[in-house]
Design a protein around this motif. Structure first.
Motif, PDB file in Angstrom:
ATOM      1  N   ALA A 140       1.126  -1.208  -0.055  1.00 52.04           N
ATOM      2  CA  ALA A 140      -0.108  -0.098  -0.087  1.00 52.04           C
ATOM      3  C   ALA A 140       0.507   0.858   0.075  1.00 52.04           C
ATOM      4  O   ALA A 140       2.224   0.834   0.514  1.00 52.04           O
ATOM      5  N   GLU A 141       0.207   2.370  -0.540  1.00 49.72           N
ATOM      6  CA  GLU A 141       1.407   3.410   0.310  1.00 49.72           C
ATOM      7  C   GLU A 141       1.544   4.512   1.495  1.00 49.72           C
ATOM      8  O   GLU A 141       2.558   4.752   0.773  1.00 49.72           O
ATOM      9  N   ASP A 142       1.098   3.426   2.358  1.00 48.64           N
ATOM     10  CA  ASP A 142       1.877   4.125   3.459  1.00 48.64           C
ATOM     11  C   ASP A 142       2.465   2.579   3.865  1.00 48.64           C
ATOM     12  O   ASP A 142       3.206   2.994   4.853  1.00 48.64           O
TER      13      ASP A 142
ATOM     14  N   HIS B  54       0.853  -2.906  -9.064  1.00 49.05           N
ATOM     15  CA  HIS B  54       0.002  -1.733  -8.876  1.00 49.05           C
ATOM     16  C   HIS B  54      -1.363  -2.417  -9.469  1.00 49.05           C
ATOM     17  O   HIS B  54      -1.878  -1.032  -9.061  1.00 49.05           O
TER      18      HIS B  54
ATOM     19  N   ALA C 250      -2.953  -3.503  -5.867  1.00 47.98           N
ATOM     20  CA  ALA C 250      -2.991  -2.345  -4.601  1.00 47.98           C
ATOM     21  C   ALA C 250      -3.706  -1.676  -5.103  1.00 47.98           C
ATOM     22  O   ALA C 250      -4.628  -1.446  -3.793  1.00 47.98           O
ATOM     23  N   ILE C 251      -4.240  -1.164  -6.437  1.00 43.28           N
ATOM     24  CA  ILE C 251      -5.116  -0.058  -6.406  1.00 43.28           C
ATOM     25  C   ILE C 251      -6.422  -0.739  -5.726  1.00 43.28           C
ATOM     26  O   ILE C 251      -7.303  -0.551  -5.229  1.00 43.28           O
TER      27      ILE C 251
ATOM     28  N   ALA D  54      -6.690  -1.868  -2.976  1.00 45.39           N
ATOM     29  CA  ALA D  54      -7.306  -0.462  -1.201  1.00 45.39           C
ATOM     30  C   ALA D  54      -8.397  -0.272  -2.212  1.00 45.39           C
ATOM     31  O   ALA D  54      -8.752   0.278  -0.455  1.00 45.39           O
TER      32      ALA D  54
END
Length: 1001
Positions: A353-355, A385, A388-389, A392
């Motif tokens: 994830a981005e975090d 990628h 993940a989108i 999330a």
């Protein structure tokens, strides 16, 4: 290596600027030569015919005719020569020009062919030519590199030499189409190459001979695999993102992604696992081509290192490549599972994830060992990628759904307005409280709820606060749709966007009408409740006074009981000691020993009851002394050694393993461990008892130590263990008859552990043994310190020569106790005066300068405390040692004695050694009496052996001195008794000082 058999330069033997000798005269040039010959023949013939006739007409004279004919012949030769020269010169010039033109054209053609060959050799596209049978005529280096076959091995062969049969047939069909249609055509062909399966855009056209016939075909193939893969990847991304945007379930979205990825390469099997952040495991997300049984095995896979590829990738947060699962050690923990499903390679990558949190893993499986190429890595990056989108987005939507439900189902009214206070959202609670439906209220201003009872300054303060971008809290008096009034506690706050702009207002409101009504009622009852509280407080105060009175009565009762029991016990113990010194018969000695054992048993029971009472009353205080953990274990070992030896039990001490010094109460800790150890010896018939200490935790200030006593005895059942540490209870009441005991020892141990911020417990198996443990927290203490000892006055130096007998005063109301004490003191060489109460004691002290006074506390007429105060006021007795002899042993009793002016305290019943030890502390040392047991040389050897044991706090000192007790007391008299007493209570430093004085004497 040449790729074309035709010559690539000028003909052999020719040089630039010259006509090659091998060049043949063209046909049209040969026709020109024939024309010249014909003209020459025609001219010659006409010349001969007409010149002869002209000469004959002009000259009749033969001589002149002959001369004319000769001149005519010469003229003919000259004219025809000139004519022939001109014609031939013209022909040669034209032929030379034509030859030169042909040579130049040939040279240019050869140069073009050479350039074409160089282009083909250096091209990054595959260039080739074939005859009508499909055999290769031209095969450039790039074509050789892609196929892995050199040109000389391919020239003259067809496509079956290079490609699988199905691909070769497809290529040949395309070639035939080009030659049949006689035009250039572009095809897309999927071919197997050295770089794997690649996609080529092949442009093919026909080859024509000089006569225009088709003699074969040519082709140029360009690798467009990356472009095609990019197109497929883009299509995969678009398809997956369309699923995400359309709100498809995550499982369908991930399945679509997995299937799209699998179509981009042969043999790939995709697995997408999702991380459960609560249980930290991986759950099945999508795996369209993996066996269902394998999917079931990896569903719920724990995230940890070296557990296959996926769990390891999620644990390490990095890609894990298992090119060959059979030899990868990370799969050793799952033996046989991949082989059962024919899985030979696995490349797993964490989905992040981005975090930075792990969302799951994306893995590619193969049924053969394989290594990822650069294209595979690009494909994986694109896949994770998109995954993940999708993940999330799904989790964000799930969180949003939860928040939406929380808002919608909140019991408080929730209202959202725009900046102009137009209502855009209300929840169900608002609808129920206000009576307005959502359709009726949306777009309205909240003033529709105003009842007119809210103070105007409240609204002004609210808008002033919101205008500053702050949160407002207050009460609003509103009305429902039906006109009924209600009161709301409101919190209104601005809603800010990511750039800080305020776009809406959020109001959270609670209907507090009932609360306000209840508060008013509560206020009405408050005064009445205050009266009730005052009355109840008075009752509690009275109850507290009664409880304190009961507690004082209990303490007084315990003190009286202690005094009444200890007083006769003192007589029993003292008389037993005196009788044992009167040389009793063996039968009498045996009976005296039984009396002493019974007395000590009663005394132990009494001490346990008093200890428990002091603990429950909160009056037991722990000392703070520095001591060694190993020393405490050794002391406990020494105290149970004799009893264990009598039962042939082995006692093992297992310490921490390094010197450990702590600060606390060693006596109480030793008492707790001795309770355990005594029970272990009592309930063990064979085997061993182990005393163990282990360091469980440590900080800069404290140590947490677990002590264990392990036995091989009868064990305890699970039901019985629940009551072990309760007062007056045993594991089995029948044990009282067989083994004795009151059940107080373990209860006291538990209370002592709690005072030391610790716990107690037991682990046991019936018939195998038990492990009793106590875990305590103690402060750190500096290492290499001497064992802790209570502060005691230093003994007076021995008197020079034969000192006269000391004179003592004994104040004791019990006749039997007076008799016992006087006998013991006389045996010590003291002259004793006696008093039956405090009044007599004061009168005797007023007239006699006593060396020491022994004072009972509870006596008629005047107790020992008042008597001590009176004696201290007498001249000459300000510093006279006054020692309390009392059966009252509570701390407050000892404090009272000290405050009254007493120097020391001897608890009843006392051991003779306790009495003699106290006398030794407060009287000068008498000269060692000569006895029949005296042997100075043997005693000196015992002291030499004893000293190093005392210096190292070795518990063997107790055994050594008990073994030679008669020798030491017989040789050194009272000093020997004092040494025995000091070692018996483990006061090794003081005993060492006493020993040094004996050796010096």
């Amino acid at each position: 290596m040449p790729t074309d058999p035709r010559p690539t330069g000028p003909a052999q033997g020719a040089t630039p600027g010259q006509v090659p000798a091998s060049l043949a005269i063209p046909a049209h040039r040969r026709a020109g030569v024939l024309r010249i010959v014909a003209l020459y023949a025609l001219f010659a013939g006409l010349w001969i015919v007409f010149s002869d006739q002209a000469v004959e007409r002009m000259f009749a004279n033969p001589a002149h005719l002959a001369l004319a004919n000769t001149s005519k012949g010469l003229a003919f030769v000259v004219v025809t020569s000139l004519l022939l020269y001109g014609l031939v010169s013209r022909l040669v010039r034209r032929m030379t020009e034509a030859a030169q033109t042909a040579y130049t054209a040939q040279t240019e053609r050869l140069r073009a062919l050479s350039l074409l060959d160089a282009i083909a050799a250096g091209s990054k596209d595959a260039i080739f030519a074939k005859d009508t049978e499909g055999r290769y005529l031209l095969f450039n280096p790039e074509a050789a590199r892609l196929t892995g076959q050199p040109a000389d091995a391919v020239i003259g062969r067809d496509d079956h030499t290079l490609f699988p049969a199905d691909q070769a047939r497809e290529i040949q069909a395309n070639d035939r189409r080009v030659m049949t249609d006689n035009k250039v055509v572009t095809f897309t062909e999927e071919l197997s190459t050295e770089d794997g399966e690649l996609t080529f855009m092949a442009t093919k056209g026909p080859l024509h001979g000089a006569d225009g016939r088709i003699i074969g075909m040519f082709g140029i193939s360009r690798d467009i695999s990356q472009l095609r893969r990019a197109e497929k990847a883009l299509a995969t991304q678009n398809l997956t993102l369309e699923r995400v945007a359309s709100g498809s379930p995550l499982a369908e979205t991930l399945d679509t992604l997995a299937r799209a990825i699998e179509t981009q390469g042969k043999g790939m099997m995709v697995s997408i696992l999702l991380r459960d952040p609560v249980e930290n495991v991986l759950h099945h997300g999508a795996a369209p081509s993996l066996p269902a049984d394998y999917i079931a095995l990896i569903d719920g896979l724990p995230i940890q290192d070296n557990l296959g590829a996926c769990a390891t990738a999620a644990w390490r947060r990095e890609q894990v490549i298992s090119e060959d699962i059979a030899t990868d050690p990370r799969w050793a923990s799952r033996p046989g599972i991949p082989e059962r499903f024919n899985l030979k390679a696995c490349w797993s990558t964490p989905i992040m994830a981005e975090d930075g949190n792990v969302l799951g893993t994306f893995a590619l499986y193969y049924d053969h060992p394989a290594r990822p190429s650069a294209w595979h890595q690009e494909l994986i990056e694109q896949a994770i990628h998109v995954a993940a989108i999708a993940i999330a987005r799904d989790r964000a939507e799930a969180q949003l759904r939860k928040l939406s439900l929380a808002v919608a189902q909140s019991p408080e009214s929730i209202v959202i307005t725009d900046l102009d206070a137009r209502i855009e959202y209300v929840n169900d609670a608002f609808v129920q409280i206000s009576g307005y439906s959502a359709e009726e209220i949306l777009g309205q201003n909240p003033r529709i709820l105003q009842s007119g009872h809210t103070p105007p300054e409240t609204h002004r303060a609210m808008w002033d606060t919101l205008g500053r971008g702050q949160v407002w809290r207050g009460e609003l008096y509103n009305k429902r749709k039906d006109g009924s009034a209600y009161i709301e506690q409101a919190i209104i706050s601005p809603i800010r966007q990511s750039d800080g702009r305020i776009t809406h207002y959020l109001a959270i409101k609670e209907d507090i009408t009932e609360k306000k009504r209840a508060a008013d009622e509560l206020e009405q009852h408050r005064h009445h409740l205050e009266e009730l509280v005052d009355a109840r407080t008075a009752q509690l105060v009275e109850a507290q006074r009664e409880a304190e009175s009961a507690n004082r009565a209990k303490s007084a009762f315990l003190a009286n009981m202690s005094h009444e029991i200890r007083t006769p016990m003192n007589a029993i113990v003292g008389l037993s000691h005196l009788l044992s010194r009167d040389h009793p018969t063996p039968k009498q000695a045996e009976r005296l020993a039984k009396v002493e054992v019974s007395a000590r048993h009663l005394l132990t029971l009494l001490n346990d009851i008093l200890d428990l009472s002091k603990i429950e009353a909160g009056k037991l205080e722990l000392e703070a002394l520095d001591f060694s953990v190993d020393t405490v274990l050794d002391q406990v070992h020494s105290l149970i050694a004799t009893q264990a030896q009598a039962k042939s039990l082995r006692v093992v001490v297992d310490g921490i393993g390094r010197p450990t010094w702590v600060r606390g109460d060693p006596t109480r800790l030793r008492q707790a461990l001795l309770n355990y150890a005594g029970n272990a010896v009592k309930f063990t018939e064979a085997g061993q008892v182990t005393l163990r200490a282990r360091l469980q935790a440590e900080t800069d200030a404290h140590l947490t130590i677990r002590f264990e006593v392990i036995d091989t005895g009868i064990g305890i059942s699970a039901d019985a263990r629940r009551h072990l540490f309760s007062a007056f209870e045993q594991a089995d009441t029948s044990t009282t008859r067989k083994y004795g005991g009151t059940g107080l020892g373990l209860a006291i141990t538990r209370r002592l552990a709690e005072l030391m911020d610790g716990q107690v417990g037991v682990d046991s198996t019936p018939g195998e043994g038990s492990t009793f443990w106590i875990c305590v927290q103690l402060k750190r203490a500096p290492a290499q310190r001497s064992p802790a000892t209570p502060d005691t006055p230093a003994p007076l130096p021995p008197a020079a020569g034969n000192a006269p007998a000391c004179r003592l005063l004994l104040a004791e109301d019990s006749e039997v106790n007076r008799e016992v004490a006087v006998a013991m003191l006389n045996a010590h060489g003291c002259h004793v005066d006696t008093a039956e109460n405090g009044v007599q004691a004061v009168a005797l002290a007023r007239t006699t300068p006593y060396d020491l006074i022994l004072m009972d506390v509870q006596m008629p007429d005047m107790d020992g405390l008042d008597a001590t105060r009176a004696i201290r006021a007498l001249p000459g007795h300000a510093t006279t040692p006054i020692l309390a002899m009392s059966a009252n042993v509570f701390p407050q009793d000892q404090d009272a004695c000290q405050q009254a002016g007493m120097n020391d305290f001897i608890p009843k019943p006392f051991e003779p050694s306790q009495l003699y030890d106290a006398l030794a502390r407060w009287l000068p040392d008498p000269a060692p009496p000569a006895t029949s047991d005296a042997d100075p040389a043997a005693a000196a050897r015992v002291l030499d052996e004893l000293r190093p044991l005392l210096a190292t706090s070795d518990m063997r000192a107790n055994t050594l001195l008990q073994t030679h007790a008669a020798l030491i007391t017989g040789t050194y008299g009272e000093a020997g008794h004092r040494l025995l007493a000091q070692v018996g209570r483990f006061d090794y430093p003081l005993a060492q000082a006493t020993l040094d004085r004996l050796r010096d004497a």
